[in-house]
Design a protein around this motif. Structure first.
Motif: not given
Length: 348
Positions: A206-209, A249-250, A278-281, A285-288
């Motif tokens: 998932a994308l993350v800030a 999470r983004r 979802d928008g924003g910076v 990438v978080a990975q699990w």
């Protein structure tokens, strides 16, 4: 314990001398004797912290720190326990790769299997034998201090196994050369139709800030440009880990590099997916992991849920942040290069 003291009678009545000899034996590569003598020393002086510390210092050197947290990972343990109870029948020949403390072998032996399990670290192998003995299952568990790639049918195993068990995953799924090791075992050490436990696993991303994005990649440090060092940094960076804070999470998660260990070809070594921001910076990438044990038994250590797994969730940082609007598509690519996981992202 009596046998080891008969072998070294000069220290039999001196727990501190036993502990010091334990250190010497470990240095000389006599791991089995070192472990047995260390146990004897601690048993002879249970309240002596000097003895215990000397023994622990000797025996713990070279033992990965994650073994104890792994054994306390109740969701992971429950998944293996359910799957083993479902698959193992009395008299079944089971091969386990990577013994560790031997929990999976104990579960299989308790279900009636005869287990061959291999552990390359001789001190860990010695501990696993002691654990099997203390739990009354030493007659069903044979611990071999070798890599699985060194096992031979007719020498270490009478015949190919009916079931293959392992837990070679690291935080990024592909640790310990899992693909090569599983391919070797499947080709030489188990029956052609033998099940593999677990049969499937995949990455979730998932994308993350990040709350503190300046920590990585390297930039200015004390007024100096340190960015050229970024190319030398670990390509599968467990630099930042998220649990309840530190990252937002983004995007919804997606799956990448799904491995089917029972299929002719385990899975891809490179895959790209499109994640919708979802928008924003976005800083990384978080990975699990998500591990499928079959029969609807599933394990996932999402850092955005109430996971308490010993496995972490690494964040793969971007070289530059990406400012997004809600609904924007971001391409995420996962690559397995020389057994190392690389994850990158860019605008689609």
């Amino acid at each position: 314990m009596i046998d080891i003291l008969q072998r070294y009678p000069n220290v039999a009545d001196e727990p501190l001398a036993m502990a010091m000899l334990c250190q010497t034996l470990k240095t000389k590569g006599l791991a089995g004797d070192a472990y047995a003598l260390g146990l004897a020393a601690v048993a002879a002086a249970p309240g002596n912290t000097d003895v215990r510390d000397l023994v622990r210092a000797a025996l713990s050197a070279g033992v990965p720190h994650w073994h104890a947290p792994m054994l306390r990972d109740a969701p992971r343990n429950a998944c293996y326990s359910q799957a083993i109870a479902r698959l193992v029948t009395p008299g079944m020949r089971v091969l386990e790769i990577g013994t560790g403390a031997g929990l999976l072998s104990l579960l299989a032996a308790r279900a009636g299997a005869q287990v061959i399990t291999c552990e390359a670290n001789p001190v860990i192998a010695a501990a696993a034998r002691e654990i099997a003995q203390r739990n009354g299952l030493a007659d069903r568990i044979t611990v071999i201090s070798k890599y699985s790639t060194e096992l031979e049918i007719g020498q270490d195993m009478a015949e190919p196994a009916d079931l293959l068990m392992s837990e070679l995953f690291d935080d990024a799924l592909f640790g310990d050369d899992i693909v090569q090791v599983m391919a070797d075992a499947r080709g030489r050490l188990i029956r052609p139709d033998a099940p593999i436990l677990p049969p499937r696993a995949e990455l979730r991303c998932a994308l993350v800030a990040l709350d503190h994005p300046a920590e990585w990649p390297l930039g200015m440090v004390e007024g100096f440009d340190m960015s050229p060092f970024n190319l030398l940094a670990a390509p599968s960076p467990a630099v930042l880990r998220v649990r309840s804070d530190g990252a937002t999470r983004r995007s919804p998660p997606t799956s990448l590099l799904a491995m089917d260990f029972e299929a002719p070809t385990f899975g891809p070594t490179q895959e790209t997916a499109v994640l919708i921001s979802d928008g924003g910076v976005i800083h990384g990438v978080a990975q699990w992991l998500r591990v499928d044990f079959g029969a609807d038994v599933m394990f996932e250590n999402s850092p955005f849920d109430e996971s308490r797994s010993h496995w972490g969730a690494p964040i793969h940082p971007l070289s530059e942040p990406i400012e997004t609007v809600a609904g924007e598509a971001i391409e995420v690519t996962a690559r397995l290069v020389s057994a190392q996981l690389l994850i990158s992202a860019r605008r689609a």
